[in-house]
Design an enzyme around this catalytic site. Structure first.
Site, PDB file in Angstrom:
ATOM      1  N   GLY A  57       2.062   2.346  10.897  1.00 49.39           N
ATOM      2  CA  GLY A  57       3.014   3.449  10.781  1.00 49.39           C
ATOM      3  C   GLY A  57       3.664   3.842  12.093  1.00 49.39           C
ATOM      4  O   GLY A  57       4.287   4.898  12.181  1.00 49.39           O
ATOM      5  N   SER A 103       3.175  -1.937  10.593  1.00 49.60           N
ATOM      6  CA  SER A 103       4.606  -1.946  10.889  1.00 49.60           C
ATOM      7  C   SER A 103       5.288  -3.277  10.550  1.00 49.60           C
ATOM      8  O   SER A 103       6.159  -3.752  11.291  1.00 49.60           O
ATOM      9  CB  SER A 103       4.846  -1.578  12.361  1.00 49.60           C
ATOM     10  N   GLU A 130      -5.680  -5.011  10.717  1.00 48.60           N
ATOM     11  CA  GLU A 130      -4.690  -3.950  10.900  1.00 48.60           C
ATOM     12  C   GLU A 130      -5.042  -3.150  12.147  1.00 48.60           C
ATOM     13  O   GLU A 130      -5.849  -2.203  12.077  1.00 48.60           O
ATOM     14  CB  GLU A 130      -4.709  -3.006   9.698  1.00 48.60           C
ATOM     15  N   ASN A 175       0.867  -1.185   0.000  1.00 47.78           N
ATOM     16  CA  ASN A 175       0.000   0.000   0.000  1.00 47.78           C
ATOM     17  C   ASN A 175       0.899   1.228   0.000  1.00 47.78           C
ATOM     18  O   ASN A 175       1.477   1.578   1.029  1.00 47.78           O
ATOM     19  CB  ASN A 175      -0.888  -0.034   1.262  1.00 47.78           C
ATOM     20  N   TRP A 176       1.000   1.847  -1.166  1.00 52.85           N
ATOM     21  CA  TRP A 176       1.907   3.003  -1.283  1.00 52.85           C
ATOM     22  C   TRP A 176       1.307   4.282  -0.724  1.00 52.85           C
ATOM     23  O   TRP A 176       1.972   5.327  -0.696  1.00 52.85           O
ATOM     24  CB  TRP A 176       2.279   3.232  -2.751  1.00 52.85           C
ATOM     25  N   LYS A 177       0.054   4.258  -0.350  1.00 61.13           N
ATOM     26  CA  LYS A 177      -0.611   5.456   0.185  1.00 61.13           C
ATOM     27  C   LYS A 177      -0.376   6.636  -0.773  1.00 61.13           C
ATOM     28  O   LYS A 177      -0.429   6.452  -1.975  1.00 61.13           O
ATOM     29  CB  LYS A 177      -0.130   5.741   1.606  1.00 61.13           C
ATOM     30  N   GLY A 202       2.727  -1.013   4.372  1.00 63.15           N
ATOM     31  CA  GLY A 202       2.734   0.389   3.982  1.00 63.15           C
ATOM     32  C   GLY A 202       4.151   0.875   3.774  1.00 63.15           C
ATOM     33  O   GLY A 202       4.770   0.652   2.732  1.00 63.15           O
ATOM     34  N   GLY A 203       4.708   1.533   4.801  1.00 57.63           N
ATOM     35  CA  GLY A 203       6.017   2.177   4.705  1.00 57.63           C
ATOM     36  C   GLY A 203       7.110   1.306   4.102  1.00 57.63           C
ATOM     37  O   GLY A 203       7.878   1.767   3.249  1.00 57.63           O
ATOM     38  N   GLU A 260      -7.064   4.736   7.674  1.00 56.67           N
ATOM     39  CA  GLU A 260      -6.819   6.145   7.309  1.00 56.67           C
ATOM     40  C   GLU A 260      -8.017   6.717   6.547  1.00 56.67           C
ATOM     41  O   GLU A 260      -8.317   7.901   6.662  1.00 56.67           O
ATOM     42  CB  GLU A 260      -5.522   6.252   6.482  1.00 56.67           C
ATOM     43  N   HIS A 303      -9.656   1.060   4.784  1.00 57.81           N
ATOM     44  CA  HIS A 303      -8.395   1.281   5.512  1.00 57.81           C
ATOM     45  C   HIS A 303      -8.656   2.288   6.637  1.00 57.81           C
ATOM     46  O   HIS A 303      -9.432   3.234   6.465  1.00 57.81           O
ATOM     47  CB  HIS A 303      -7.330   1.813   4.547  1.00 57.81           C
TER      48      HIS A 303
HETATM   49  P1  PGA Z   1       2.634   0.410   7.751  1.00 60.20           P
HETATM   50  O1  PGA Z   1       1.180   0.629   7.104  1.00 60.20           O
HETATM   51  O2  PGA Z   1       3.183  -0.876   7.163  1.00 60.20           O
HETATM   52  O3  PGA Z   1       3.414   1.613   7.313  1.00 60.20           O
HETATM   53  O4  PGA Z   1       2.454   0.314   9.213  1.00 60.20           O
HETATM   54  C1  PGA Z   1       0.312  -0.452   6.916  1.00 60.20           C
HETATM   55  C2  PGA Z   1      -0.960   0.039   6.292  1.00 60.20           C
HETATM   56  O5  PGA Z   1      -1.329   1.192   6.493  1.00 60.20           O
HETATM   57  O6  PGA Z   1      -1.638  -0.694   5.573  1.00 60.20           O
END
Ligand code: PGA
Length: 287
Positions: A187, A227, A181, A9-11, A248-249, A102, A100
């Site tokens: 994050g 994470s 999640e 997930n590149w956001k 994500g990151g 976010e 998600h």
């Molecule tokens: P993260 O994000 O790996 O940066 O914690 C995961 C996500 O938001 O799906």
């Protein structure tokens, strides 16, 4: 045996230039021993989906699939700035992340809207990757089970096993993916412990079995997200109820994400390695 699934997930990161560079790196470092059933989905910002799709076609690259990061709960309409499932599908997406945290937080997406989004995904032949998870306050208040159950019911309560069985799109993909999640792990650099993830994923799995039956639930994939790194992924993918991860990151650099896929598959009992460059570089593959 369920399908291993790895989602990047590149956001709101990457531009066309850096995304192209990501893909070029991946193409130049092919994996050997990847199980046929393994599904790897890249979810870039929406405007990057089509150019990446065109590049994948040009390279005959088959290990990666593309997905959106959200979609609108309606099929079409006067919704400036929003993205429909059919638009995602038409530019080469095969999957879409839905609900998600976010999106729930910043865009106030409700359980009911998330349910409609899942329906749109099915209508448009996209594999839904449904995210559920509790905040730290909810966990501290002992509400984790209630939150997960409420979110699952909102997203999937209106679906039947028959809808899942008849999903359009690539039959090699699982009909549905659910990612646990925990919001506090996203994050934060503080992933859930493996036992905690297993406990939550078992709650999700038993909800899915009750709703859809054992055979249908067996075809779905359950992921952990929050994470995830190459050093902790194996502890999650070794869990009974975990089929992969949502990253994500650590998916923004191709080498990091590839290390996660390799270490994760190792946790699932697969031996995967990077193919030696000399075997791979032929013809115009680097042009
Ligand atoms: P993260 O994000 O790996 O940066 O914690 C995961 C996500 O938001 O799906």
């Amino acid at each position: 045996m369920r399908t291993p699934v790895y989602v990047a997930n590149w956001k709101m990161f990457h531009s066309l230039e850096t995304a192209d560079a990501w893909l070029a790196w991946w193409h130049q470092h092919p994996l050997a021993g990847l199980p046929d059933s393994c599904t790897i989905v890249l979810c870039p910002p929406a405007p990057l989906i089509y150019p990446l799709y065109a590049e994948l076609q040009r390279w005959h690259e088959t290990t990666l699939r593309l997905g959106g990061q959200t979609l609108h709960p309606s099929f079409k309409g006067a919704f400036t700035g929003d993205i429909s499932g059919v638009a995602l599908w038409s530019v080469g997406a095969q999957a879409v992340i839905i609900g998600h945290s976010e999106r729930r937080r910043h865009h106030h997406e409700t359980d009911a809207q998330i349910g409609d989004m899942v329906q749109q995904a099915f209508l448009c032949g996209l594999m839904p990757i449904v995210c559920v998870g509790e905040t730290s306050e909810e966990r501290d208040a002992g509400e984790t089970v209630d939150v997960l159950t409420r979110q699952l019911a909102g997203a999937l309560g209106h679906l039947s096993a028959a809808t899942l069985a008849n999903r359009q799109g690539d039959p090699d993909l699982p009909p549905l993916v659910v990612a646990y999640e925990p919001v506090w792990a996203i994050g934060s650099g503080k992933p859930a412990t493996a036992p905690l993830a297993e406990e939550a994923l078992q709650i999700v799995m038993s909800w899915l079995v009750t709703q859809f039956g054992e055979t249908a639930a067996e075809r779905m994939a359950l992921l952990y997200g929050g994470s995830v790194t190459a050093s902790n992924v194996g502890t999650f993918t070794a869990l009974d109820a975990c089929d992969g991860v949502l990253v994500g990151g650590a998916s923004l650099e191709p080498a990091d994400f590839q290390s996660i896929v390799m270490a994760g598959l190792m946790g699932q009992g697969y031996g995967v390695s990077v193919q030696p460059l000399s075997l791979h570089l032929t013809g115009d593959s680097l042009t």
